[in-house]
Design a protein around this motif. Structure first.
Motif, mmCIF file in Angstrom:
data_model
loop_
_atom_site.group_PDB
_atom_site.id
_atom_site.type_symbol
_atom_site.label_atom_id
_atom_site.label_comp_id
_atom_site.label_asym_id
_atom_site.label_seq_id
_atom_site.Cartn_x
_atom_site.Cartn_y
_atom_site.Cartn_z
ATOM 1 N N GLN A 259 0.826 -1.202 0.000
ATOM 2 C CA GLN A 259 0.000 0.000 0.000
ATOM 3 C C GLN A 259 0.861 1.253 0.000
ATOM 4 O O GLN A 259 0.534 2.251 -0.652
ATOM 5 C CB GLN A 259 -0.944 -0.019 1.203
ATOM 6 N N ALA A 260 1.989 1.211 0.706
ATOM 7 C CA ALA A 260 2.903 2.360 0.727
ATOM 8 C C ALA A 260 3.567 2.555 -0.634
ATOM 9 O O ALA A 260 3.863 3.691 -1.040
ATOM 10 C CB ALA A 260 3.964 2.156 1.804
ATOM 11 N N ALA A 261 3.776 1.460 -1.365
ATOM 12 C CA ALA A 261 4.430 1.542 -2.673
ATOM 13 C C ALA A 261 3.466 1.964 -3.774
ATOM 14 O O ALA A 261 3.904 2.342 -4.863
ATOM 15 C CB ALA A 261 5.049 0.192 -3.024
ATOM 16 N N ALA A 262 2.170 1.892 -3.507
ATOM 17 C CA ALA A 262 1.156 2.270 -4.504
ATOM 18 C C ALA A 262 0.156 3.224 -3.861
ATOM 19 O O ALA A 262 -1.007 2.859 -3.636
ATOM 20 C CB ALA A 262 0.457 1.035 -5.057
ATOM 21 N N PRO A 263 0.604 4.438 -3.526
ATOM 22 C CA PRO A 263 -0.287 5.390 -2.849
ATOM 23 C C PRO A 263 -1.495 5.738 -3.716
ATOM 24 O O PRO A 263 -1.397 5.851 -4.937
ATOM 25 C CB PRO A 263 0.613 6.611 -2.643
ATOM 26 N N GLY A 264 -2.643 5.905 -3.061
ATOM 27 C CA GLY A 264 -3.866 6.236 -3.791
ATOM 28 C C GLY A 264 -4.560 5.039 -4.384
ATOM 29 O O GLY A 264 -5.611 5.194 -5.015
ATOM 30 N N LYS A 265 -3.986 3.847 -4.187
ATOM 31 C CA LYS A 265 -4.606 2.638 -4.713
ATOM 32 C C LYS A 265 -4.976 1.700 -3.566
ATOM 33 O O LYS A 265 -4.455 1.819 -2.451
ATOM 34 C CB LYS A 265 -3.671 1.925 -5.702
ATOM 35 N N LYS A 266 -5.891 0.799 -3.848
ATOM 36 C CA LYS A 266 -6.335 -0.141 -2.821
ATOM 37 C C LYS A 266 -6.193 -1.561 -3.334
ATOM 38 O O LYS A 266 -6.119 -1.808 -4.546
ATOM 39 C CB LYS A 266 -7.785 0.148 -2.424
ATOM 40 N N LEU A 267 -6.187 -2.475 -2.395
ATOM 41 C CA LEU A 267 -5.961 -3.877 -2.740
ATOM 42 C C LEU A 267 -7.140 -4.448 -3.521
ATOM 43 O O LEU A 267 -8.297 -4.237 -3.168
ATOM 44 C CB LEU A 267 -5.760 -4.696 -1.466
ATOM 45 N N PHE A 268 -6.823 -5.198 -4.571
ATOM 46 C CA PHE A 268 -7.821 -5.996 -5.265
ATOM 47 C C PHE A 268 -7.667 -7.458 -4.845
ATOM 48 O O PHE A 268 -8.581 -8.072 -4.323
ATOM 49 C CB PHE A 268 -7.684 -5.838 -6.775
ATOM 50 N N PHE A 269 -6.468 -8.025 -5.072
ATOM 51 C CA PHE A 269 -6.220 -9.367 -4.556
ATOM 52 C C PHE A 269 -4.724 -9.595 -4.411
ATOM 53 O O PHE A 269 -3.906 -8.846 -4.951
ATOM 54 C CB PHE A 269 -6.850 -10.445 -5.442
ATOM 55 N N VAL A 270 -4.377 -10.631 -3.650
ATOM 56 C CA VAL A 270 -2.978 -11.006 -3.461
ATOM 57 C C VAL A 270 -2.793 -12.437 -3.926
ATOM 58 O O VAL A 270 -3.629 -13.313 -3.666
ATOM 59 C CB VAL A 270 -2.545 -10.849 -1.982
ATOM 60 N N ALA A 271 -1.693 -12.672 -4.651
ATOM 61 C CA ALA A 271 -1.300 -14.016 -5.078
ATOM 62 C C ALA A 271 -0.120 -14.442 -4.218
ATOM 63 O O ALA A 271 0.864 -13.710 -4.090
ATOM 64 C CB ALA A 271 -0.921 -14.017 -6.557
ATOM 65 N N PHE A 272 -0.208 -15.628 -3.630
ATOM 66 C CA PHE A 272 0.796 -16.079 -2.675
ATOM 67 C C PHE A 272 1.960 -16.765 -3.386
ATOM 68 O O PHE A 272 1.856 -17.142 -4.559
ATOM 69 C CB PHE A 272 0.147 -17.007 -1.654
ATOM 70 N N PRO A 273 3.089 -16.917 -2.699
ATOM 71 C CA PRO A 273 4.275 -17.507 -3.320
ATOM 72 C C PRO A 273 3.991 -18.869 -3.948
ATOM 73 O O PRO A 273 3.308 -19.719 -3.378
ATOM 74 C CB PRO A 273 5.244 -17.643 -2.135
ATOM 75 N N GLY A 274 4.523 -19.032 -5.165
ATOM 76 C CA GLY A 274 4.407 -20.300 -5.872
ATOM 77 C C GLY A 274 3.174 -20.451 -6.724
ATOM 78 O O GLY A 274 3.043 -21.439 -7.454
ATOM 79 N N THR A 275 2.243 -19.483 -6.661
ATOM 80 C CA THR A 275 1.014 -19.579 -7.452
ATOM 81 C C THR A 275 1.231 -18.990 -8.843
ATOM 82 O O THR A 275 2.260 -18.364 -9.122
ATOM 83 C CB THR A 275 -0.134 -18.851 -6.751
ATOM 84 N N SER A 276 0.243 -19.177 -9.704
ATOM 85 C CA SER A 276 0.399 -18.827 -11.112
ATOM 86 C C SER A 276 0.553 -17.328 -11.351
ATOM 87 O O SER A 276 1.077 -16.923 -12.381
ATOM 88 C CB SER A 276 -0.810 -19.343 -11.917
ATOM 89 N N MET A 277 0.100 -16.497 -10.433
ATOM 90 C CA MET A 277 0.180 -15.043 -10.616
ATOM 91 C C MET A 277 1.272 -14.413 -9.770
ATOM 92 O O MET A 277 1.338 -13.196 -9.627
ATOM 93 C CB MET A 277 -1.173 -14.403 -10.276
ATOM 94 N N SER A 278 2.151 -15.226 -9.201
ATOM 95 C CA SER A 278 3.219 -14.695 -8.365
ATOM 96 C C SER A 278 4.513 -15.437 -8.684
ATOM 97 O O SER A 278 4.628 -16.092 -9.727
ATOM 98 C CB SER A 278 2.840 -14.831 -6.883
ATOM 99 N N SER A 279 5.484 -15.336 -7.775
ATOM 100 C CA SER A 279 6.741 -16.068 -7.911
ATOM 101 C C SER A 279 6.887 -16.969 -6.687
ATOM 102 O O SER A 279 6.111 -16.869 -5.739
ATOM 103 C CB SER A 279 7.910 -15.078 -7.979
ATOM 104 N N PRO A 280 7.895 -17.822 -6.653
ATOM 105 C CA PRO A 280 8.085 -18.661 -5.458
ATOM 106 C C PRO A 280 8.540 -17.882 -4.224
ATOM 107 O O PRO A 280 8.598 -18.448 -3.133
ATOM 108 C CB PRO A 280 9.178 -19.654 -5.891
ATOM 109 N N HIS A 281 8.825 -16.573 -4.391
ATOM 110 C CA HIS A 281 9.476 -15.816 -3.315
ATOM 111 C C HIS A 281 8.658 -14.604 -2.851
ATOM 112 O O HIS A 281 9.056 -13.939 -1.902
ATOM 113 C CB HIS A 281 10.845 -15.329 -3.793
#
Length: 383
Positions: A259-281
């Motif tokens: 949230q601090a890195a994207a001021p003025g924006k709000k969360l839509f969703f989070v992809a956890f490590p290892g999933t298709s929309m993220s990385s293992p880390h």
């Protein structure tokens, strides 16, 4: 336009229409209830809604870790692949739980209250009328091949629309716009209605057909983005294994960093490590704006799961922005209920156009000849 050119356009219109008509009818019929899926869910009681709470509790918010823990209590043998805020009610979180981080159709969808951190309900995956309509509309129960097949049908629809417009001009040379010749045969009357409704709904059909075709490419576009753009950002982590859950910092810390890195924006969703929309880390947070347009556009923020440090916040490439804009436009999700009603009326009109085109082809008897300079017969060839 020469007779030979007219015949070519007529051939294109006829065969592109015939090949895609049955599938377009299926998509229009299944798309009609999907336009009102929230309203139908509310009326039938299948829509999970936030419970009423005392005024003193309205402003409290559970942490992301509390929400995730509540969802996992129902299925302790599963992991949370994705988790996000409900697009229609920020008092709700949705969570997707699966046996492993890999993509799978074996998932559970649990809704958790954002104020209490308690489970509100569970969406019954693969059950009910709306789920049947959705799967038929999206992929015909055939996964990626089904999506690409429907995308090709969408392309044929666009060819049919363009060729229909080309043929419409010579057809209307000797008729007033919107004329329906009631004194003629039933087939002629249906031909006039087919052309009239078709030209009136032309822009809508083109927009919905084009956005639907783009939506069928979603899996391929996301995969391309991961390989060509995301992979470059993850080079410092090359060769490292998936971060174990025991070594991850609390999710709330990563969320606050995003949230601090994207001021003025709000969360839509989070992809956890290892999933298709993220990385293992990383926990990858997809943030969105708060206007009708920017709420459809996403910015990923990659946060190291071990350190809660932001490592990248890239802008989405243009082709993913086009995909994100086309998805809600396809179902008329920009303008609330009035736009949905308009979309439904245009959908019904398109069903009439498709059905009448099929009727005209079935009723056609004998080959037609195109005299020089006459456009009407050229259009008849396309039926």
């Amino acid at each position: 336009m020469t007779p030979r050119t007219l015949r070519t356009w007529a051939w294109l219109h006829k065969w592109s229409s015939l090949v895609c008509t049955l599938f377009m009818l299926l998509l229009c019929l299944t798309g009609l209830p999907l336009i009102f899926h929230h309203e139908i869910g509310h009326l039938t009681g299948t829509e999970i809604e936030a419970p009423q709470l005392p005024a003193a509790l309205e402003k409290q918010r559970a942490t992301a870790d509390e929400v995730m823990a509540s969802a996992r209590k129902l299925y302790p043998d599963r992991i949370v692949q994705f988790m996000g805020k409900s697009e229609d009610d920020e008092r709700l979180w949705w969570t997707t739980l699966t046996p492993t981080p890999e993509p799978t159709m074996d998932y559970k969808s649990v809704t958790v209250g954002a104020r209490t951190g308690q489970v509100v309900g569970e969406y019954k995956v693969g059950e009910g009328f709306m789920d049947l309509m959705f799967r038929l509309h999206v992929d015909l129960f055939a996964g990626l091949p089904g999506k690409l097949f429907l995308g090709f049908m969408g392309l044929l629809l666009l060819v049919a629309l363009v060729s229909g417009v080309v043929l419409y001009a010579p057809f209307m040379r000797k008729l007033d716009f919107g004329a329906v010749r009631h004194e003629r045969s039933a087939r002629t009357r249906w031909l006039d209605l087919h052309n009239l409704i078709g030209i009136v709904t032309l822009v809508w059909c083109f927009v919905v057909g084009a956005t639907g075709m783009i939506n069928t490419w979603a899996d391929l576009l996301i995969k391309y983005w991961q390989q060509e753009h995301l992979a470059e950002l993850l080079k410092p982590y090359a060769g490292q294994a998936l971060v174990p859950e025991a070594e991850r910092l609390p999710l709330q810390r990563s969320l606050e960093a995003a949230q601090a890195a994207a001021p003025g924006k709000k969360l839509f969703f989070v992809a956890f490590p290892g999933t298709s929309m993220s990385s293992p880390h990383h926990n990858t947070f997809f943030m969105r704006g708060d206007t009708p347009l920017t709420s459809k556009l996403l910015q990923p923020v990659l946060v190291d799961a071990r350190t809660a440090q932001v490592t990248a916040a890239p802008q989405m490439p243009w082709y993913l922005d086009a995909l994100l804009i086309s998805q809600p436009l396809h179902f008329g999700d920009y303008g609330g209920l009035p736009m949905k009603i308009l979309w439904a009326l245009l959908d019904i009109a398109t069903i009439v156009v498709l059905g009448s085109g099929l009727y005209l082809w079935l009723k056609k008897r004998g080959p037609a000849v195109v005299p020089a300079g006459v456009g009407k017969q050229a259009l008849d060839l396309s039926r």
